[in-house]
Design a protein around this motif. Sequence first.
Motif, PDB file in Angstrom:
ATOM      1  N   CYS A  89      17.379  15.062  17.650  1.00  0.00           N
ATOM      2  CA  CYS A  89      17.536  15.889  16.511  1.00  0.00           C
ATOM      3  C   CYS A  89      16.690  15.455  15.337  1.00  0.00           C
ATOM      4  N   GLY A  90      15.883  14.174  15.576  1.00  0.00           N
ATOM      5  CA  GLY A  90      14.709  13.670  14.448  1.00  0.00           C
ATOM      6  C   GLY A  90      13.837  14.780  14.453  1.00  0.00           C
ATOM      7  N   ALA A 132      26.237  21.894  19.072  1.00  0.00           N
ATOM      8  CA  ALA A 132      26.935  22.272  20.365  1.00  0.00           C
ATOM      9  C   ALA A 132      26.584  21.264  21.432  1.00  0.00           C
ATOM     10  N   ALA A 133      25.447  20.953  21.713  1.00  0.00           N
ATOM     11  CA  ALA A 133      24.842  19.974  22.502  1.00  0.00           C
ATOM     12  C   ALA A 133      25.398  18.590  22.668  1.00  0.00           C
ATOM     13  N   ILE A 134      25.696  18.112  21.361  1.00  0.00           N
ATOM     14  CA  ILE A 134      25.971  16.583  21.164  1.00  0.00           C
ATOM     15  C   ILE A 134      27.576  16.670  20.911  1.00  0.00           C
ATOM     16  N   CYS A 135      28.196  17.638  19.988  1.00  0.00           N
ATOM     17  CA  CYS A 135      29.353  17.625  19.698  1.00  0.00           C
ATOM     18  C   CYS A 135      30.459  18.180  20.615  1.00  0.00           C
ATOM     19  N   LYS A 136      29.963  19.046  21.446  1.00  0.00           N
ATOM     20  CA  LYS A 136      30.730  19.782  22.551  1.00  0.00           C
ATOM     21  C   LYS A 136      30.166  19.805  23.956  1.00  0.00           C
ATOM     22  N   PRO A 137      29.647  18.429  24.431  1.00  0.00           N
ATOM     23  CA  PRO A 137      28.652  18.570  25.660  1.00  0.00           C
ATOM     24  C   PRO A 137      29.338  19.325  26.664  1.00  0.00           C
ATOM     25  N   LEU A 138      30.706  19.164  26.966  1.00  0.00           N
ATOM     26  CA  LEU A 138      31.407  19.580  28.124  1.00  0.00           C
ATOM     27  C   LEU A 138      31.550  21.261  28.225  1.00  0.00           C
ATOM     28  N   ILE A 178      16.253  31.255   9.065  1.00  0.00           N
ATOM     29  CA  ILE A 178      17.579  31.310   9.719  1.00  0.00           C
ATOM     30  C   ILE A 178      17.449  30.825  11.103  1.00  0.00           C
ATOM     31  N   LEU A 179      16.301  30.720  11.739  1.00  0.00           N
ATOM     32  CA  LEU A 179      15.981  30.488  13.165  1.00  0.00           C
ATOM     33  C   LEU A 179      16.380  28.781  13.043  1.00  0.00           C
ATOM     34  N   LEU A 180      16.029  28.259  12.075  1.00  0.00           N
ATOM     35  CA  LEU A 180      16.175  26.570  12.000  1.00  0.00           C
ATOM     36  C   LEU A 180      17.496  26.332  12.012  1.00  0.00           C
ATOM     37  N   GLY A 181      18.283  27.218  11.214  1.00  0.00           N
ATOM     38  CA  GLY A 181      19.601  26.805  11.165  1.00  0.00           C
ATOM     39  C   GLY A 181      20.466  27.103  12.357  1.00  0.00           C
ATOM     40  N   VAL A 182      20.023  28.106  13.135  1.00  0.00           N
ATOM     41  CA  VAL A 182      20.607  28.485  14.436  1.00  0.00           C
ATOM     42  C   VAL A 182      20.293  27.227  15.467  1.00  0.00           C
ATOM     43  N   MET A 183      18.987  26.757  15.529  1.00  0.00           N
ATOM     44  CA  MET A 183      18.758  25.684  16.077  1.00  0.00           C
ATOM     45  C   MET A 183      19.520  24.462  15.804  1.00  0.00           C
ATOM     46  N   ALA A 184      19.940  24.216  14.526  1.00  0.00           N
ATOM     47  CA  ALA A 184      20.968  23.154  14.250  1.00  0.00           C
ATOM     48  C   ALA A 184      22.360  23.346  14.868  1.00  0.00           C
ATOM     49  N   PHE A 185      22.626  24.590  14.839  1.00  0.00           N
ATOM     50  CA  PHE A 185      24.008  24.841  15.635  1.00  0.00           C
ATOM     51  C   PHE A 185      24.062  24.538  16.881  1.00  0.00           C
ATOM     52  N   ASP A 186      22.726  24.787  17.692  1.00  0.00           N
ATOM     53  CA  ASP A 186      22.322  24.567  19.120  1.00  0.00           C
ATOM     54  C   ASP A 186      22.642  23.040  19.381  1.00  0.00           C
ATOM     55  N   ARG A 187      21.937  22.194  18.460  1.00  0.00           N
ATOM     56  CA  ARG A 187      22.108  20.781  18.463  1.00  0.00           C
ATOM     57  C   ARG A 187      23.475  20.343  18.348  1.00  0.00           C
ATOM     58  N   ALA A 191      22.708  24.339   4.053  1.00  0.00           N
ATOM     59  CA  ALA A 191      24.122  23.781   3.914  1.00  0.00           C
ATOM     60  C   ALA A 191      24.626  23.836   5.478  1.00  0.00           C
ATOM     61  N   LEU A 192      24.338  24.760   6.091  1.00  0.00           N
ATOM     62  CA  LEU A 192      25.080  24.753   7.574  1.00  0.00           C
ATOM     63  C   LEU A 192      24.269  23.767   8.357  1.00  0.00           C
ATOM     64  N   ILE A 193      22.924  23.262   8.039  1.00  0.00           N
ATOM     65  CA  ILE A 193      22.207  22.234   8.622  1.00  0.00           C
ATOM     66  C   ILE A 193      22.890  20.896   8.506  1.00  0.00           C
ATOM     67  N   ILE A 194      22.986  20.649   7.123  1.00  0.00           N
ATOM     68  CA  ILE A 194      23.654  19.480   6.558  1.00  0.00           C
ATOM     69  C   ILE A 194      24.980  19.325   7.320  1.00  0.00           C
ATOM     70  N   PHE A 195      25.833  20.219   7.279  1.00  0.00           N
ATOM     71  CA  PHE A 195      27.228  20.426   7.836  1.00  0.00           C
ATOM     72  C   PHE A 195      26.908  19.921   9.461  1.00  0.00           C
ATOM     73  N   SER A 196      26.130  20.613  10.093  1.00  0.00           N
ATOM     74  CA  SER A 196      25.923  20.310  11.279  1.00  0.00           C
ATOM     75  C   SER A 196      25.622  18.844  11.601  1.00  0.00           C
ATOM     76  N   TYR A 197      24.582  18.361  10.958  1.00  0.00           N
ATOM     77  CA  TYR A 197      24.172  17.048  11.244  1.00  0.00           C
ATOM     78  C   TYR A 197      24.942  15.970  10.737  1.00  0.00           C
ATOM     79  N   CYS A 198      26.167  16.195   9.808  1.00  0.00           N
ATOM     80  CA  CYS A 198      27.097  15.310   9.415  1.00  0.00           C
ATOM     81  C   CYS A 198      27.827  15.024  10.807  1.00  0.00           C
ATOM     82  N   ARG A 199      28.478  15.979  11.194  1.00  0.00           N
ATOM     83  CA  ARG A 199      29.237  16.226  12.611  1.00  0.00           C
ATOM     84  C   ARG A 199      28.406  15.466  13.867  1.00  0.00           C
TER      85      ARG A 199
END
Length: 312
Positions: free
Chosen positions: A241-242, A124-130, A113-122, A212-220
Amino acid sequence: MEQKNGSSFTGFILLGFSDQPQLELVLFVVLLIFYLFTLLGNTTIIALSYLDPHLHTPMYFFLSNLSFLDLCYTTSSVPQLLVHLRTEDKSISFGGCVVQLFVFLGLGCTECILLGVMAFDRYAAICKPLQYTVIMHPRLCALMASASWFIGFGNSLAQTVLIFLLPLCGRNKIDHFICEIPALLKLVCVDTTVNESELFFLGVIILLVPVALIIFSYCRIVRAILRIKSSAGQRKAFGTCGSHITVVSLFYGTAIYAYLQPSNNYSQDQGKFVALFYAIVTPTVNPIIYTLRNKDVTGAMKKVLCRGHDSR
């Protein structure tokens, strides 16, 4: 044969790698080295995240959580395995087996679960920087980290209770080096179809939903990175992200193999080596992956070392 449930046993025998005695000394040396590196690498990340103010960010908050989790995860199984590799006594008490399964499974589920949360953090950092600092508020970060631990150990509690309610018919030899559900199911003397279905269902939720959430996040994320005009900016974003993608691939790949395949296709020998991989190899390489090309962490390490040198 008289049916007995798990509570009637005084203990279990963990067969481990006793059928391959020529490997035991080699495994002992290799695992000891890996374990020491796990302790050193993850402790270093936790210490740096605490000592350097520049690392007081959501990304390193979650990374230090992951490092602490990996320390506990490895310690829940490897010290016992090291002892068993060098002694004839490979027993574990019934209570010890219950606790080990609960802790090992709980930490593993929490990491998923934590790895999924970390994907959400990345994301937010890259897609919503402001809006990043607003979205990833410290209170939300603490809430998501706490929820990861709560859900992980809640799932572990349910599965631990269910497995030890099953009758084992006097069998007490576990063909594994730890108390793990696929190996314990082999001891059960009644039809386990319902339990295997329940294990598969919970495995899908804990493993495949975060994937699935990680894949979706990384597509965005990839779409957002490709819009960055600076090649240096693209490299930095892909580098950050790598590291996470590499860790996700290593951990989820082996966990999915162990928990989401039919029991009739499950090989105990392969299962043991796969468990070795996600129990010790992944926690060992995580700090290396996250720090090898991470200028923030290497810079923090240099500052801490220079500070310690100057104080002398």
